[in-house]
Design an enzyme around this catalytic site. Structure first.
Site, PDB file in Angstrom:
ATOM      1  CG  PHE A 298       5.869   5.250  -9.782  1.00  0.00           C
ATOM      2  CD1 PHE A 298       4.709   4.648  -9.711  1.00  0.00           C
ATOM      3  CD2 PHE A 298       6.768   5.051  -8.788  1.00  0.00           C
ATOM      4  CE1 PHE A 298       3.647   5.235  -8.208  1.00  0.00           C
ATOM      5  CE2 PHE A 298       5.785   5.108  -7.016  1.00  0.00           C
ATOM      6  CZ  PHE A 298       4.305   5.110  -7.002  1.00  0.00           C
TER       7      PHE A 298
ATOM      8  CG  LEU B  16      -0.368   0.180   2.525  1.00  0.00           C
ATOM      9  CD1 LEU B  16       0.027   1.442   2.692  1.00  0.00           C
ATOM     10  CD2 LEU B  16      -1.130  -0.404   3.878  1.00  0.00           C
TER      11      LEU B  16
ATOM     12  CB  CYS C 239       8.864   2.725   1.094  1.00  0.00           C
ATOM     13  SG  CYS C 239       7.645   1.880   2.634  1.00  0.00           S
TER      14      CYS C 239
HETATM   15  C1  UDX Z   1       5.966  -0.256   7.807  1.00  0.00           C
HETATM   16  C2  UDX Z   1       6.660  -1.262   7.426  1.00  0.00           C
HETATM   17  O1  UDX Z   1       5.978  -1.349   8.910  1.00  0.00           O
HETATM   18  C3  UDX Z   1       8.128  -1.238   7.876  1.00  0.00           C
HETATM   19  O2  UDX Z   1       8.774  -2.320   7.601  1.00  0.00           O
HETATM   20  C4  UDX Z   1       7.893  -0.689   6.187  1.00  0.00           C
HETATM   21  O3  UDX Z   1       9.014  -0.508   6.097  1.00  0.00           O
HETATM   22  C5  UDX Z   1       6.778   0.680   5.948  1.00  0.00           C
HETATM   23  O4  UDX Z   1       5.831   0.869   6.708  1.00  0.00           O
HETATM   24  P1  UDX Z   1       4.840   1.694   9.491  1.00  0.00           P
HETATM   25  O5  UDX Z   1       4.061   1.792   9.524  1.00  0.00           O
HETATM   26  O6  UDX Z   1       5.147   3.336   7.841  1.00  0.00           O
HETATM   27  O7  UDX Z   1       6.044   0.581   8.599  1.00  0.00           O
HETATM   28  O8  UDX Z   1       5.854   2.313  10.780  1.00  0.00           O
HETATM   29  P2  UDX Z   1       5.293   2.780  11.553  1.00  0.00           P
HETATM   30  O9  UDX Z   1       4.136   4.237  11.101  1.00  0.00           O
HETATM   31  O10 UDX Z   1       6.900   3.821  12.174  1.00  0.00           O
HETATM   32  O11 UDX Z   1       4.685   2.758  12.883  1.00  0.00           O
HETATM   33  C6  UDX Z   1       5.455   1.673  13.434  1.00  0.00           C
HETATM   34  C7  UDX Z   1       4.509   1.200  14.997  1.00  0.00           C
HETATM   35  O12 UDX Z   1       4.524   0.017  15.440  1.00  0.00           O
HETATM   36  C8  UDX Z   1       4.783   2.379  15.204  1.00  0.00           C
HETATM   37  O13 UDX Z   1       3.433   2.865  15.739  1.00  0.00           O
HETATM   38  C9  UDX Z   1       5.081   1.925  16.875  1.00  0.00           C
HETATM   39  O14 UDX Z   1       4.132   2.457  18.196  1.00  0.00           O
HETATM   40  C10 UDX Z   1       4.851   0.464  16.709  1.00  0.00           C
HETATM   41  N1  UDX Z   1       5.958  -0.339  17.416  1.00  0.00           N
HETATM   42  C11 UDX Z   1       6.684  -0.266  16.953  1.00  0.00           C
HETATM   43  C12 UDX Z   1       5.528  -1.141  18.821  1.00  0.00           C
HETATM   44  O15 UDX Z   1       3.807  -1.327  19.230  1.00  0.00           O
HETATM   45  N2  UDX Z   1       6.187  -2.381  18.884  1.00  0.00           N
HETATM   46  C13 UDX Z   1       7.393  -1.862  19.234  1.00  0.00           C
HETATM   47  O16 UDX Z   1       8.045  -2.313  19.944  1.00  0.00           O
HETATM   48  C14 UDX Z   1       7.714  -0.941  17.771  1.00  0.00           C
HETATM   49  C1  UDX Z   2       6.260   2.985  -1.727  1.00  0.00           C
HETATM   50  C2  UDX Z   2       5.427   2.522  -2.545  1.00  0.00           C
HETATM   51  O1  UDX Z   2       4.249   2.267  -4.007  1.00  0.00           O
HETATM   52  C3  UDX Z   2       4.794   1.134  -1.552  1.00  0.00           C
HETATM   53  O2  UDX Z   2       4.582   0.054  -3.011  1.00  0.00           O
HETATM   54  C4  UDX Z   2       5.659   0.571  -0.551  1.00  0.00           C
HETATM   55  O3  UDX Z   2       4.299  -0.697  -0.211  1.00  0.00           O
HETATM   56  C5  UDX Z   2       5.381   1.599   0.193  1.00  0.00           C
HETATM   57  O4  UDX Z   2       6.056   2.429  -0.834  1.00  0.00           O
HETATM   58  P1  UDX Z   2       4.890   5.813  -1.291  1.00  0.00           P
HETATM   59  O5  UDX Z   2       6.378   5.433  -0.139  1.00  0.00           O
HETATM   60  O6  UDX Z   2       3.694   5.675   0.354  1.00  0.00           O
HETATM   61  O7  UDX Z   2       4.195   3.892  -1.587  1.00  0.00           O
HETATM   62  O8  UDX Z   2       4.999   6.084  -1.684  1.00  0.00           O
HETATM   63  P2  UDX Z   2       4.811   6.767  -3.422  1.00  0.00           P
HETATM   64  O9  UDX Z   2       3.499   6.641  -3.570  1.00  0.00           O
HETATM   65  O10 UDX Z   2       5.247   5.444  -3.741  1.00  0.00           O
HETATM   66  O11 UDX Z   2       6.093   7.806  -4.020  1.00  0.00           O
HETATM   67  C6  UDX Z   2       7.524   7.647  -3.074  1.00  0.00           C
HETATM   68  C7  UDX Z   2       8.232   8.697  -3.610  1.00  0.00           C
HETATM   69  O12 UDX Z   2       8.578   9.052  -4.526  1.00  0.00           O
HETATM   70  C8  UDX Z   2       7.518  10.471  -3.489  1.00  0.00           C
HETATM   71  O13 UDX Z   2       8.457  10.835  -2.813  1.00  0.00           O
HETATM   72  C9  UDX Z   2       7.139  10.660  -4.700  1.00  0.00           C
HETATM   73  O14 UDX Z   2       7.465  11.974  -3.844  1.00  0.00           O
HETATM   74  C10 UDX Z   2       8.140   9.892  -5.385  1.00  0.00           C
HETATM   75  N1  UDX Z   2       7.563   9.480  -7.461  1.00  0.00           N
HETATM   76  C11 UDX Z   2       6.580   8.751  -7.400  1.00  0.00           C
HETATM   77  C12 UDX Z   2       8.638  10.437  -8.017  1.00  0.00           C
HETATM   78  O15 UDX Z   2       8.992  11.807  -7.701  1.00  0.00           O
HETATM   79  N2  UDX Z   2       7.656  10.227  -8.921  1.00  0.00           N
HETATM   80  C13 UDX Z   2       6.879   9.133  -9.643  1.00  0.00           C
HETATM   81  O16 UDX Z   2       6.359   9.081 -11.078  1.00  0.00           O
HETATM   82  C14 UDX Z   2       6.292   8.754  -8.541  1.00  0.00           C
END
Ligand code: UDX
Ligand code: UDX
Length: 433
Positions: free
Chosen positions: A251, A155, A262
């Site tokens: 993209f 996502l 990510c």
């Molecule tokens: C997710 C994926 O987990 C990561 O691997 C991927 O690369 C990006 O998306 P994301 O959802 O963005 O990460 O992480 P974040 O928004 O930082 O949320 C992590 C949550 O886990 C936080 O709310 C944090 O409090 C919680 N957490 C962290 C726990 O509950 N237990 C822990 O031990 C560490």
């Molecule tokens: C990305 C992947 O798309 C998603 O599949 C994965 O699960 C998590 O990482 P996200 O990081 O939420 O999702 O955003 P995305 O829409 O992919 O954009 C990533 C970055 O690329 C942004 O900074 C965006 O501005 C940049 N981007 C994206 C460009 O510069 N050009 C493009 O054409 C598309």
């Protein structure tokens, strides 16, 4: 959408955990979300989202009766059979993925009662081979009865609900067929292609997908830089390329570089993973380097028209790494603001939702809640994040309030060059003749 309701746990109430948990509740499952952050849990218990994600707060309200929030892992294990793991895996200083949150969860799990029908489903992005190591650790801890599946999440922030409910594919990597079947049953109502494979392959699909998308962006950014030298228009170039089914238009939006939680970390983690196995992944080295340089090209464009930036007022429009999210992780705005401060400029930053995330991070930067106030009397304006609130501004009126130098840099190629120039501004974009 209904399928036989499952008892689901989600570990980590972040962007992926909340997107996953709330969507699964909306699909009819009972979901208990665990997080260690008590303030986050309290907000969720009050129906408030700790993140900005379009539509998710309404879906939370609609599915509230099927959702629970707790800090107690034992409560999750008692109330759930399928447990999705979505804790964050940020980069370490070496670029490797930091798995401390994952290992902490497994250590905690080993102290608690588990049942034969407990199945752990890894949604966090973890390096290839992690699943094998965790499986061995579970077995070593006497938890051979607990299943493990890799189910990477694809996502995007800002469109989490759409992407979760309409996945291009669902990837399921398992050690036991029956484990994969249980996860497949959860996604079956979505009607998307299901890829059943091994755990390492599932883990690699995630990294390779993100790394390829990042490569596509760095490629079109380099094409844009050449377009500037030879007088071509990268937007039309990308259109022309994109008609080729083998390439695809998605993209290929040139700009000031990719950011977020990510792409930057997954590209460096994959490069590191390859290096740790003795392979030098040259392509990814360039993808990262091009991306870092791309953010900084804006400074060159500003200097081209303003000379020294010392004492100049430069307004950055957009703090978040992309529109429709309040996430600023690895956002281009942070690099640009720091660079401009280092050049002696007075820096202003506007964002419709992400300023709270920036507060305290960028000392010396003026944060403004109002875009027009941020633009007034500025020597230059840089469009950093293509929020609709920014693209949709009355640009001629805004430009009229700027200082005489009036430079506009469109870092996302979303503005109309003619109308900006007609409004009396000097205009720069990315790869547009
Ligand atoms: C997710 C994926 O987990 C990561 O691997 C991927 O690369 C990006 O998306 P994301 O959802 O963005 O990460 O992480 P974040 O928004 O930082 O949320 C992590 C949550 O886990 C936080 O709310 C944090 O409090 C919680 N957490 C962290 C726990 O509950 N237990 C822990 O031990 C560490
Ligand atoms: C990305 C992947 O798309 C998603 O599949 C994965 O699960 C998590 O990482 P996200 O990081 O939420 O999702 O955003 P995305 O829409 O992919 O954009 C990533 C970055 O690329 C942004 O900074 C965006 O501005 C940049 N981007 C994206 C460009 O510069 N050009 C493009 O054409 C598309």
């Amino acid at each position: 959408m209904e399928s036989s309701a499952a008892r689901i746990g989600v570990i980590g109430a972040g962007y992926v955990g909340l997107g996953t948990g709330i969507c699964l509740a909306a699909m009819g499952h009972s979901v208990i979300v665990r997080d260690i952050d008590e303030r986050r849990l309290a907000a969720l218990a009050d129906g408030e989202l700790p993140i900005y994600e379009p539509g998710l707060v309404d879906l939370l309200a609609d599915s509230r009766h099927r959702l629970q929030f707790t800090a107690d892992l034992a409560e999750v294990l008692a109330g759930a059979d399928l447990v999705f793991i979505a804790v964050d895996t940020p980069p370490t200083y070496s670029g490797d993925a930091d798995l401390s949150r994952v290992t902490r969860f497994f250590a905690e799990l080993a102290q608690l009662d588990t049942r034969d029908d407990h199945l752990l489903i890894m949604k966090s992005t973890v390096p290839v081979g992690t699943g094998d190591r965790l499986r061995a650790e579970l077995d070593r801890q006497g938890l051979a009865h607990v299943g493990y599946v890799s189910n990477p999440e694809f996502l995007r922030e800002g469109s989490a609900i759409h992407d979760f409910m309409n996945p291009d594919r669902v990837v399921i990597g398992g050690f036991r067929v029956e484990d994969g079947d249980r996860v497949q049953a959860i996604y079956a109502p979505l009607g998307s292609p299901i890829i059943r494979t091994t755990v390492p392959t599932a883990e690699m699909i995630k990294y390779a997908s993100n790394a390829f998308l990042a490569t596509k962006i760095s490629f079109i950014n380099e094409i844009a830089n050449v377009c500037e030298e030879v007088g071509a228009d990268v937007v039309t170039v990308a259109d022309g390329m994109g008609h080729d089914q083998r390439i695809g238009r998605a993209f290929l939006n040139a700009g000031i570089g990719f950011g977020g939680s990510c792409f930057p970390k997954d590209v460096s983690a994959l490069k590191q993973l390859a290096g740790n196995s003795g392979y030098h992944f040259q392509l990814l080295t360039s993808v990262i380097e091009v991306n870092e340089l791309q953010k900084r090209r804006v400074i060159g464009k500003l200097k081209k028209h303003l000379g020294s930036l010392a004492g100049r007022t430069i307004t950055l429009l957009g703090a978040s790494f992309k529109p429709e999210t309040d996430d600023i992780r690895d956002a281009a705005s942070l690099v640009l603001a720091s660079r401009l401060l280092a050049e002696g400029a007075h820096v202003r930053l506007y964002d419709p939702v992400a300023l709270d995330a920036v507060r305290g991070l960028l000392s010396g930067v003026e944060l403004l809640e109002d875009a027009l106030a941020a633009i007034a009397d500025a020597d230059a304006v840089v469009l950093v994040t293509e929020w609709r609130q920014i693209v949709g501004l009355d640009w001629p009126a805004a430009i009229a309030t700027m200082a005489p130098s009036r430079v506009v840099v469109d870092g996302r190629n979303v503005l109309d060059p003619q109308s900006i120039r007609a409004a009396g501004a000097t205009f720069e974009a990315i790869g547009r003749a």
